[in-house]
Design an enzyme around this catalytic site. Structure first.
Site, PDB file in Angstrom:
ATOM      1  N   LEU A   1      43.229  41.796  33.560  1.00 48.19           N
ATOM      2  CA  LEU A   1      43.717  42.099  34.817  1.00 48.19           C
ATOM      3  C   LEU A   1      43.425  41.129  36.104  1.00 48.19           C
ATOM      4  O   LEU A   1      43.767  41.176  37.265  1.00 48.19           O
ATOM      5  CB  LEU A   1      42.837  43.386  35.034  1.00 48.19           C
ATOM      6  CG  LEU A   1      43.330  44.804  34.394  1.00 48.19           C
ATOM      7  CD1 LEU A   1      42.338  45.874  34.672  1.00 48.19           C
ATOM      8  CD2 LEU A   1      44.607  45.204  35.163  1.00 48.19           C
ATOM      9  N   GLY A   2      42.317  40.267  35.688  1.00 46.85           N
ATOM     10  CA  GLY A   2      42.059  39.322  36.591  1.00 46.85           C
ATOM     11  C   GLY A   2      40.782  38.757  36.386  1.00 46.85           C
ATOM     12  O   GLY A   2      40.208  39.053  35.101  1.00 46.85           O
TER      13      GLY A   2
ATOM     14  N   GLY B   1      37.250  36.930  37.715  1.00 46.99           N
ATOM     15  CA  GLY B   1      36.327  36.883  38.751  1.00 46.99           C
ATOM     16  C   GLY B   1      35.249  35.813  38.668  1.00 46.99           C
ATOM     17  O   GLY B   1      35.257  35.070  37.520  1.00 46.99           O
ATOM     18  N   GLY B   2      34.149  35.766  39.574  1.00 45.68           N
ATOM     19  CA  GLY B   2      32.988  34.744  39.498  1.00 45.68           C
ATOM     20  C   GLY B   2      32.515  34.794  38.204  1.00 45.68           C
ATOM     21  O   GLY B   2      31.787  34.096  37.715  1.00 45.68           O
ATOM     22  N   PHE B   3      32.376  36.139  37.769  1.00 50.74           N
ATOM     23  CA  PHE B   3      31.323  36.441  36.679  1.00 50.74           C
ATOM     24  C   PHE B   3      32.004  36.672  35.234  1.00 50.74           C
ATOM     25  O   PHE B   3      31.423  37.033  34.444  1.00 50.74           O
ATOM     26  CB  PHE B   3      30.456  37.607  37.094  1.00 50.74           C
ATOM     27  CG  PHE B   3      29.465  37.252  37.872  1.00 50.74           C
ATOM     28  CD1 PHE B   3      28.542  36.489  38.016  1.00 50.74           C
ATOM     29  CD2 PHE B   3      29.692  37.636  39.349  1.00 50.74           C
ATOM     30  CE1 PHE B   3      27.521  36.117  38.816  1.00 50.74           C
ATOM     31  CE2 PHE B   3      28.986  37.330  40.342  1.00 50.74           C
ATOM     32  CZ  PHE B   3      27.870  36.534  40.131  1.00 50.74           C
ATOM     33  N   GLY B   4      33.326  36.540  35.153  1.00 46.81           N
ATOM     34  CA  GLY B   4      34.126  36.738  34.168  1.00 46.81           C
ATOM     35  C   GLY B   4      35.654  37.469  34.190  1.00 46.81           C
ATOM     36  O   GLY B   4      36.036  37.626  35.435  1.00 46.81           O
TER      37      GLY B   4
ATOM     38  N   VAL C   1      38.287  40.418  33.483  1.00 46.20           N
ATOM     39  CA  VAL C   1      38.375  41.835  33.563  1.00 46.20           C
ATOM     40  C   VAL C   1      39.847  42.275  32.734  1.00 46.20           C
ATOM     41  O   VAL C   1      40.793  41.720  32.902  1.00 46.20           O
ATOM     42  CB  VAL C   1      38.493  42.509  34.881  1.00 46.20           C
ATOM     43  CG1 VAL C   1      38.575  43.967  34.659  1.00 46.20           C
ATOM     44  CG2 VAL C   1      37.305  42.244  35.890  1.00 46.20           C
TER      45      VAL C   1
ATOM     46  N   LYS D   1      35.113  44.546  31.638  1.00 51.92           N
ATOM     47  CA  LYS D   1      34.508  43.497  32.241  1.00 51.92           C
ATOM     48  C   LYS D   1      33.784  42.594  31.369  1.00 51.92           C
ATOM     49  O   LYS D   1      33.102  42.859  31.063  1.00 51.92           O
ATOM     50  CB  LYS D   1      33.874  43.518  33.691  1.00 51.92           C
ATOM     51  CG  LYS D   1      33.560  42.324  34.338  1.00 51.92           C
ATOM     52  CD  LYS D   1      33.187  42.681  35.910  1.00 51.92           C
ATOM     53  CE  LYS D   1      32.137  41.886  36.181  1.00 51.92           C
ATOM     54  NZ  LYS D   1      31.329  42.560  37.678  1.00 51.92           N
TER      55      LYS D   1
ATOM     56  N   ASP E   1      28.653  42.295  48.330  1.00 53.84           N
ATOM     57  CA  ASP E   1      29.624  41.816  48.142  1.00 53.84           C
ATOM     58  C   ASP E   1      30.828  42.673  48.660  1.00 53.84           C
ATOM     59  O   ASP E   1      31.763  42.864  47.690  1.00 53.84           O
ATOM     60  CB  ASP E   1      29.898  41.145  46.854  1.00 53.84           C
ATOM     61  CG  ASP E   1      30.925  39.976  46.755  1.00 53.84           C
ATOM     62  OD1 ASP E   1      31.335  39.596  47.815  1.00 53.84           O
ATOM     63  OD2 ASP E   1      31.319  39.407  45.684  1.00 53.84           O
TER      64      ASP E   1
END
Ligand SMILES: *[C@@H]1O[C@H](CO)[C@@H](O)[C@H](O)[C@H]1NC(C)=O
Ligand SMILES: *[C@@H]1O[C@H](CO)[C@@H](O)[C@H](O)[C@H]1NC(C)=O
Ligand SMILES: *[C@@H]1O[C@H](CO)[C@@H](O)[C@H](O)[C@H]1NC(C)=O
Ligand SMILES: *[C@@H]1O[C@H](CO)[C@@H](O)[C@H](O)[C@H]1NC(C)=O
Ligand SMILES: *[C@@H]1O[C@H](CO)[C@@H](O)[C@H](O)[C@H]1NC(C)=O
Ligand SMILES: *[C@@H]1O[C@H](CO)[C@@H](O)[C@H](O)[C@H]1NC(C)=O
Ligand SMILES: *[C@@H]1O[C@H](CO)[C@@H](O)[C@H](O)[C@H]1NC(C)=O
Length: 687
Positions: free
Chosen positions: A378-379, A381-384, A386, A401, A499
């Protein structure tokens, strides 16, 4: 005649209640029909209020309460028995009221002890405040600690050989029970009915010791007006208590309790004790049940689907303490003042120990995502990354995630996220369903949000059309406000999201806003000072004082929410580069310019054909107020909610010029965000 009778009855009643409302005492018998502060030795968080004896009050609290005087075990008429501990009989009513329905830590115990001073018994909550450690293998025989405890334990501690997480046990000088049984009672036909100790309902317990036959009986039942003592005890053992309490001239009776990481209150409602006969029945109508009923009404219900809830909670709160990390978890979630101490330890939580049961197996998640296929991504991000997935059996859609594993930072965020998210329930928050750990990978499982993110809907559409109507946008804004209000003020601890941005707002199938990504969130006690070690957030949403001092507060969340409100209304990014002069332009300045230009509604997304002008006006002005450079000028979320619901009008003096005139730097960032009852005082304070 009838009148005469009534009078007599009244007199009789008042005499009885004068005698029984408080307590009746002689040296070897007493009865408390409710507690009113007499003749009890209390320590730590134990206190008497509203007729209740409250042993613990919330996370990491403990308490003991003893009948002040030693039991008169030495009176001659009762001492001529084979056991030097005479027969006794006691009954009491207790209630364990947890913040979460059906989950509590840790439990309480009825205690007969050679000393009223159990204050050393406070190291770990699984010992129920009885002892501070397990007795060493060389034995405790020489110790002065003589203790009989009947434990009501709502946690299964494997190292204490607990049989389950809802049991009653008999402990002799040690928290390891010599005998225990799942909580419940035998009906007259012999059927066993389970009772949930942590269910919050008051329960009555009878402890009877027959000195002649050295039989100890424990019985428990629901406590209600009509309840009677079950005929068959739950536990009946032969045990000579004289080995436990060799010096009967100084034996005390009382209660001990400890609360671990799940916010739980342990109450005793009434208690009677008798050395010369059966303990007197308690007077139902004299015991105060109101406080407990009120607290029960506020309990948070966890979803019935035990595959997720129970294990998530177990992970967060139950098994960790047994691994000896209770301190770390309570420090992380609860005790802001211990935040500093635990900072380093949190990162080093020994996840290597495989005892923590994941709520999902890696196999489940592999199957759900087709082996983490790219098309399920799905996408990132900064932490991994999804992934989307569908659980094999329930066919439930989930989002997974995968947390970037190597860094200590990633581990820390992961811990924060599980601990916090696992406890939060709100219709405007993305629900964490569980987690899984696989080798170096950490996987968090959430409800799947079919309508993706708000960011996607606002910014990736055709120039001329939008499928987000104004009423949907207004609904989304109010939803986020409600979720943020819950985090800031409505939940038991303050959670700073840190955030807030449109890509962290997901939309469910009904286009309700759900705040997600709490990886950066960290909770604080209400009123405690927030502190942080690094700036987190996304440019354009970061409040000036956050950039300068690196300290996230409720006010910095409000700032980001203000920017987000304007973004949703105008469909413009928080910061963009002006094509005319190549200079970066901030959304707030742009909206302010529109207002100064005469019409703030000029800032509305041009793709919106119809909108409610007053609402757009309200949202944009409130957006400006929330993203005010000075944190003191920003309203708290409670007030923001009132503005959005139009319960409170925006301050009359909110004008472009006043907003500009306060664009001066404030170094006083310690200023706490206050939230007084009325809007006006808050704002006048900010001015
Ligand atoms: C204990 O009982 C004995 C005999 O009944 C009595 O003489 C004594 O005073 C009692 N002790 C206390 C502390 O009440
Ligand atoms: C005490 O107990 C012993 C044996 O159990 C018995 O012989 C004796 O009569 C008892 N004394 C009294 C005063 O009850
Ligand atoms: C209780 O015991 C602890 C140590 O076991 C001791 O430090 C403390 O002084 C005692 N308190 C009282 C009131 O005796
Ligand atoms: C204890 O329970 C047993 C078994 O039901 C019963 O026979 C006995 O009378 C009880 N004793 C007391 C002191 O309650
Ligand atoms: C038993 O307790 C009494 C009262 O606290 C005390 O005076 C006595 O020394 C104790 N005896 C023993 C053997 O511990
Ligand atoms: C204790 O037992 C005696 C004898 O059965 C009874 O008369 C008395 O009321 C009881 N007292 C209490 C406080 O239970
Ligand atoms: C029980 O308590 C109620 C309320 O305090 C009182 O009116 C009543 O007389 C008590 N009953 C008995 C039997 O003591």
């Amino acid at each position: 005649m009838g009148r005469h009778c009534l009078l007599l009855r009244l007199v009789f009643l008042s005499v009885v209640s004068a005698a029984s409302a408080y307590a009746d005492f002689t040296a070897d018998e007493f009865i408390y029909n409710g507690f009113f502060g007499s003749d009890l030795s209390l320590d730590n968080q134990a206190l008497v209020s509203d007729g209740l004896l409250k042993l613990t009050d919330g996370v990491s609290s403990k308490g003991h309460a003893f009948y002040t005087f030693p039991l008169n075990f030495s009176s001659p008429e009762i001492s001529n028995t084979s056991s030097s501990v005479p027969s006794f009989s006691t009954t009491f009513v207790f209630a364990i009221v947890s913040y979460y329905q059906g989950f509590s830590t840790d439990g309480l115990a009825f205690v007969l002890s050679s000393s009223k001073n159990l204050s050393s018994g406070f190291e770990d909550s699984q010992y129920l405040g009885l002892v501070d450690s397990l007795p060493s293998s060389t034995g405790n025989k020489e110790s002065n600690h003589h203790l009989l405890a009947i434990e009501f334990d709502t946690i299964q501690n494997p190292e204490l050989e607990d049989i389950d997480d809802n049991h009653i046990g008999i402990d002799v000088n040690s928290p390891i029970s010599i005998n225990s049984h799942t909580a419940g009672y035998y009906a007259s036909d012999g059927t066993f009915y389970k009772l949930s100790l942590a269910g919050g309902e008051p329960m009555q317990v009878w402890v009877d010791y027959d000195s002649k036959h050295t039989i100890l009986n424990i019985t428990i039942a629901h406590y209600s007006l009509s309840s009677t003592k079950p005929n068959r005890p739950l536990i009946s053992i032969t045990y000579d208590l004289s080995s436990v309490l060799p010096n009967t001239s100084s034996a005390y009776a009382g209660f001990s309790s400890a609360c671990g990481p799940i916010n739980t209150r342990h109450y005793i409602l009434g208690w009677s004790f008798n050395l010369s006969g059966e303990a007197a029945a308690l007077n139902y109508s004299a015991l105060s049940l109101n406080t407990i009923r009120q607290e029960l009404a506020q309990q948070v219900r966890l979803p019935r689907d035990h595959s997720l809830s129970k294990k998530t909670i177990l992970l967060c709160a139950i098994l960790l303490p047994t691994l000896g990390i209770a301190m770390i978890i309570s420090a992380t979630i609860v005790k802001a003042h211990m935040d500093r101490l635990s900072e380093s330890r949190t990162a080093e939580i020994e996840w290597d120990r495989e005892y923590v049961p994941p709520s999902f197996t890696y196999k489940d998640l592999l199957a759900a995502t087709g082996g983490f296929e790219d098309k399920m991504l799905l996408g990132r991000g900064g932490f991994g990354s999804v992934f989307r997935g569908v659980l094999r059996h329930s066919k439930k859609a989930i989002a997974i995630k995968r947390v970037a594993p190597e860094s200590k930072q990633g581990m820390k965020e992961f811990v924060a996220e599980i601990v916090i998210l696992g406890h939060l329930r709100h219709r405007n928050l993305v629900q964490l369903l569980g987690y899984c750990r696989h080798k170096q990978q950490l996987l968090l499982v959430y409800d799947y949000m079919p309508n993706t993110s708000l960011d996607y809907h606002l910014h990736t559409q055709q120039p001329n059309t939008t499928n987000l109507s104004w009423s949907q946008r207004f609904h989304i804004i109010r939803g986020i406000a409600s979720g943020l209000f819950y985090l800031h003020e409505d939940w038991e601890q303050v959670v700073i999201h840190r955030d807030i941005k449109t890509s962290n707002v997901l939309l469910d199938s009904e286009m309700n806003a759900r705040l997600g990504d709490f990886g950066l969130a960290r909770s604080h006690d209400h009123g405690a000072d927030a502190h942080t070690t690094r700036v987190a957030g996304t440019w354009g949403y970061i409040a000036p004082e956050l950039a300068r001092l690196g300290k996230a507060t409720k006010a910095t969340d409000v700032f980001a929410f203000g920017v987000l409100m304007m973004e949703v209304t105008s469909a413009r990014r928080p910061i963009w580069v002006d094509s005319a002069n190549g200079e970066p332009l901030a959304l707030a300045d742009w909206v302010l310019a529109a207002w100064q230009g005469g019409s703030i509604t000029d800032a509305v997304d041009p793709r919106l054909d119809t909108y409610v002008e007053e609402e757009v006006d309200l949202v944009l002005k409130l957006g400006l107020l929330c993203s005010h450079p000075s944190p003191e000028a920003r309203p708290c979320m409670r007030l923001v909610m009132q503005y959005l619901q139009r319960d409170t009008p925006l301050p009359a003096d909110l004008q472009p010029d006043t907003l500009l005139s306060i664009c001066v730097s404030h170094d006083d960032d310690e200023h706490p965000m206050s939230c007084p009852a009325t809007a006006i005082t808050d704002l006048s304070k900010g001015r």
